[in-house]
Write an enzyme that holds these catalytic residues in place. Sequence first.
Site, short mmCIF file in Angstrom:
data_model
loop_
_atom_site.label_atom_id
_atom_site.label_comp_id
_atom_site.label_asym_id
_atom_site.label_seq_id
_atom_site.Cartn_x
_atom_site.Cartn_y
_atom_site.Cartn_z
N SER A 42 -11.59 11.33 -27.56
CA SER A 42 -11.01 12.10 -26.46
C SER A 42 -12.15 12.81 -25.75
O SER A 42 -12.30 14.02 -25.81
CB SER A 42 -9.96 13.08 -26.98
N HIS A 146 -6.44 10.22 -31.54
CA HIS A 146 -7.03 9.95 -32.85
C HIS A 146 -6.13 9.16 -33.79
O HIS A 146 -6.53 8.79 -34.88
CB HIS A 146 -7.43 11.27 -33.54
N GLU A 155 -4.63 17.90 -32.64
CA GLU A 155 -5.04 18.43 -33.96
C GLU A 155 -4.31 19.72 -34.31
O GLU A 155 -4.22 20.63 -33.49
CB GLU A 155 -6.56 18.75 -33.94
N GLU A 196 -9.96 11.38 -38.16
CA GLU A 196 -10.70 12.46 -38.81
C GLU A 196 -10.17 12.78 -40.21
O GLU A 196 -10.51 13.81 -40.79
CB GLU A 196 -10.64 13.71 -37.93
N ASP A 232 -5.88 21.91 -31.49
CA ASP A 232 -6.61 21.35 -30.35
C ASP A 232 -5.60 20.51 -29.58
O ASP A 232 -5.15 19.46 -30.07
CB ASP A 232 -7.79 20.48 -30.81
N GLU A 273 -7.53 25.26 -28.80
CA GLU A 273 -8.58 24.54 -28.05
C GLU A 273 -7.96 23.68 -26.95
O GLU A 273 -6.91 23.06 -27.17
CB GLU A 273 -9.35 23.68 -29.06
N ASP A 300 -13.37 22.96 -24.86
CA ASP A 300 -14.13 21.79 -25.34
C ASP A 300 -14.41 20.89 -24.14
O ASP A 300 -15.48 20.94 -23.55
CB ASP A 300 -13.32 21.09 -26.43
N LYS A 325 -20.81 20.73 -29.21
CA LYS A 325 -21.03 19.38 -29.71
C LYS A 325 -22.35 18.89 -29.12
O LYS A 325 -22.41 18.59 -27.92
CB LYS A 325 -19.90 18.46 -29.24
N HIS A 353 -17.78 18.64 -35.11
CA HIS A 353 -17.96 17.20 -35.30
C HIS A 353 -17.31 16.45 -34.14
O HIS A 353 -16.72 17.05 -33.24
CB HIS A 353 -17.30 16.77 -36.62
N LYS A 376 -15.95 23.20 -36.91
CA LYS A 376 -14.77 22.33 -36.96
C LYS A 376 -15.24 20.98 -37.46
O LYS A 376 -16.01 20.31 -36.77
CB LYS A 376 -14.17 22.23 -35.54
O1 LIG Z 1 -11.50 16.78 -29.16
C1 LIG Z 1 -12.23 17.10 -30.10
O2 LIG Z 1 -12.44 18.28 -30.32
C2 LIG Z 1 -12.96 16.07 -30.92
C3 LIG Z 1 -13.24 16.41 -32.33
O3 LIG Z 1 -12.13 16.79 -33.06
O4 LIG Z 1 -12.42 14.81 -30.75
P1 LIG Z 1 -13.34 13.69 -30.04
O5 LIG Z 1 -14.59 13.60 -30.80
O6 LIG Z 1 -12.51 12.44 -30.07
O7 LIG Z 1 -13.58 14.17 -28.64
MG LIG Z 2 -11.28 19.00 -28.58
#
Ligand SMILES: O=C(O)[C@@H](CO)OP(=O)(O)O
Ligand SMILES: [Mg+2]
Length: 399
Positions: A42, A146, A155, A196, A232, A273, A300, A325, A353, A376
Amino acid sequence: MTRIETVRLRAVLDSRGNKTVEADVLTESGGFGRAAAPSGASTGEYEAIELPVNEAIAAAREHAVPRLDGRVYAGDQREVDDTLRAADGTEDFSEIGANSAVAISMAAAKAGADVLGAPLYQHLGGAFRGENFPIPLGNVVGGGEHAQEATAIQEFLSAPVGAPSVKDAVFANAQVHGEIGSLLEERGTPAAKGDEGAWAPPVSDAEAFEIVEEAVETVSDDVGFDIKFGLDLAAAEVFEDGEYVFGDEVRSTEEQIEYVAGLVDEYDLAYVEDPLDEDAYEAFAELTERVGDQTLICGDDLFVTNTERLQEGIDVDAANSILIKPNQIGTLSDAFDAIELATRNGYETVVSHRSGETEDATIAHLAVATDAPFIKTGTVQGERTAKLNELIRIADEAL
Ligand SMILES: O=C(O)[C@@H](CO)OP(=O)(O)O
Ligand SMILES: [Mg+2]
């Protein structure tokens, strides 16, 4: 002492079975660092560019490696990362790929630490780093991008806010994950797991709230400290024509704000989030104004670890925390800059992560080095426990 002798790049597997970039950095004095790029599903629209692995490796070999080998010191992270930026020549690493850049950046940091004889968190954080450990936010139920046929919300995260130590927190999250497994079994709900390692049951979001709430309460009673939970929503993924489409629920922006504020009240959420779209600074600000003193509103996809986007958010009070990230922005130096800007402005940092991961545990060191209040990184499954177990080792000074 830490001058780079060679950078080697190769394709390895990530946890989804996709190829990703792994980098080895060797220094002239015999130092060695190895790191691999994670990968999102995502992903935010404004993230640095992940190139197809073979392309990223070929481009980095052509443009970046010759500028590093024999010329740059692995112990000087800024110089390594400036060199990667100069070699790439674009704003978003679309020439050598953020996947190559971040792998080299992290491998260089490890090589620098190796030569200096210090653990990575010490090398990155320095002598005056704090002594706190991050609270791990652990994905226990999820769906969205996911997992298929699971919750619309991406999440549900266990948040052991009252844990006396990082070890207790890590074990508590695993226990919540286990408890949810038992609750699902009792209900006769078959559940696969998502990318995950979170349970991915075919239930509505409303039902997932019930299950997660019951599990955190049960485990909290058992371990004797406070465990809350968070979310999230990855709302940018479901924002279509001005509306939020979470499964059968379709909401306008105002309705989404109302809905999320209601959830914060009802479930005393510790963390929220991406409750709104990645361009919705004003709507974010409205929600933060309403519930920002009760919970963390974290950007994010909104901020993508990018100081310019974070500054825009700070200017309008869009949130009160940021997800960090390194691969969203391409280098450790850029991730540090985002953390510094956030911290200076009272934003909490959550080092994170990606859904596609490897055994690489750099983010555990990054979180400790920067005194991040949260990390996280899942609850179970090898590529997640690689980070959690590393945190336990750091706390135990057993590296
Ligand atoms: O959205 C998120 O926060 C992440 C990690 O949980 O997902 P992705 O790495 O798929 O963006
Ligand atoms: Mg996110």
